[in-house]
Write a protein that holds these residues in place. Sequence first.
Motif, mmCIF file in Angstrom:
data_model
loop_
_atom_site.group_PDB
_atom_site.id
_atom_site.type_symbol
_atom_site.label_atom_id
_atom_site.label_comp_id
_atom_site.label_asym_id
_atom_site.label_seq_id
_atom_site.Cartn_x
_atom_site.Cartn_y
_atom_site.Cartn_z
ATOM 1 N N HIS A 236 34.669 53.480 49.115
ATOM 2 C CA HIS A 236 33.969 52.801 48.073
ATOM 3 C C HIS A 236 34.463 51.491 48.685
ATOM 4 N N GLY A 237 35.801 51.845 49.175
ATOM 5 C CA GLY A 237 36.889 51.055 49.559
ATOM 6 C C GLY A 237 37.561 51.105 48.737
ATOM 7 N N ASN A 238 38.210 49.868 48.401
ATOM 8 C CA ASN A 238 39.703 49.821 47.412
ATOM 9 C C ASN A 238 39.235 48.091 46.783
ATOM 10 N N PHE A 239 39.376 47.985 44.963
ATOM 11 C CA PHE A 239 39.487 47.284 44.834
ATOM 12 C C PHE A 239 40.765 45.939 44.214
ATOM 13 N N VAL A 240 41.407 45.205 44.370
ATOM 14 C CA VAL A 240 43.266 45.493 43.909
ATOM 15 C C VAL A 240 42.437 44.100 42.530
ATOM 16 N N LEU A 241 42.778 43.561 41.587
ATOM 17 C CA LEU A 241 42.770 42.899 40.361
ATOM 18 C C LEU A 241 44.197 41.750 40.344
ATOM 19 N N SER A 244 42.113 36.740 42.781
ATOM 20 C CA SER A 244 41.614 37.657 43.435
ATOM 21 C C SER A 244 41.141 39.146 43.041
ATOM 22 N N LEU A 245 39.652 38.802 42.878
ATOM 23 C CA LEU A 245 39.452 39.963 43.484
ATOM 24 C C LEU A 245 39.424 40.565 44.730
ATOM 25 N N LEU A 254 41.373 44.168 54.827
ATOM 26 C CA LEU A 254 41.442 43.122 53.783
ATOM 27 C C LEU A 254 39.335 42.860 54.521
ATOM 28 N N LEU A 255 38.033 43.511 53.207
ATOM 29 C CA LEU A 255 37.337 43.027 53.789
ATOM 30 C C LEU A 255 36.859 42.099 52.785
ATOM 31 N N ARG A 256 36.932 41.727 52.070
ATOM 32 C CA ARG A 256 36.250 39.620 51.010
ATOM 33 C C ARG A 256 37.766 39.819 50.239
ATOM 34 N N GLN A 257 37.897 38.738 49.508
ATOM 35 C CA GLN A 257 38.138 38.270 48.990
ATOM 36 C C GLN A 257 38.046 37.012 48.117
ATOM 37 N N ILE A 258 37.375 37.969 46.359
ATOM 38 C CA ILE A 258 36.426 37.551 46.086
ATOM 39 C C ILE A 258 36.908 36.784 44.727
#
Length: 303
Positions: A236-241, A244-245, A254-258
């Motif tokens: 699923h990938g890995n989301f780090v709070l 940013s997300l 690192l795919l996206r910085q949200i």
Amino acid sequence: MSNILLIVLWRRAEDLPLDIREKAAYVGTAYSADVVNHVVKALYEIYTHVDTVVVYGPDLSGAGDYVVQALRGECNDAVRVPCQYIKELGVQVVDLRWRDDNTLREVVAMLYKPRNTPARERREVALEPPDKRLQYRGPHVIYDPDPATLRAKAVDYILTYGVETRDVIYSVLILQRGDGGGYAAGPCDLLEDWPCGLGRADVFMATPAYVKKRELQKAAALVDVGIYGRDVYDPHGNFVLADSLYHYSPRGVLLRQIELTEVNVRREAQKLLPDHAFYLGREYAAYRILKERYVQDRWKGEF
């Protein structure tokens, strides 16, 4: 004192004509079925003289069915009070969903019979904490390189989203412990058959993975919430709070910085599991549509 309590679905109580509101002991807005618990609590603790409940307004979500059924004595899935309070409530329930204001006015005028004597004995009603499982029938991927942790995550998922049958609770799970490419498939009793096909493959398609209902207590003991604190990259990938997300790939790219906003968190959460979303404080659909006009929380404040 008025003998009528009026529940208004998906419409602000203040928008009703004043001559209707004045004949009710209380007028409250509801968007979800859970409101019935606060209504029952209020009828026993505050509005003991109310003998009639009118349910009115457009039932956009279907929650009104649960509300009407529970007030008529049916202990359904929405109920979070002891069933005896539902069965002994004894109120007249008038279902005016999808009707117009003129019909509501006529019915309220006909039923309005102020009373000073209680319609039921006053009782303290405690709401039970919600403890239900959302049964999700779609497949789900779980990854962890550690077999014991992978099993614990699979058990935890089944105890949260598993489908219940007479003897077992099950889910269709794709269990992955590596990226070597080999896979196996078949049913898997997570307590008795583990590691199932993962002894010879990196991916096992458990069709289904299940836990026997007589072993639920044993299964729950396998789950240590600390396993979710480990840094594990998965499919699923890995989301780090953080500030940013941050969304990382399974191998740490690192795919996206949200931007860390409520809307963005909701957006990403909903994509993790089809047909389900994280609940972040309010009914999402209702709040998104109504914004500052969302008023259901007033039930809790009043009662």
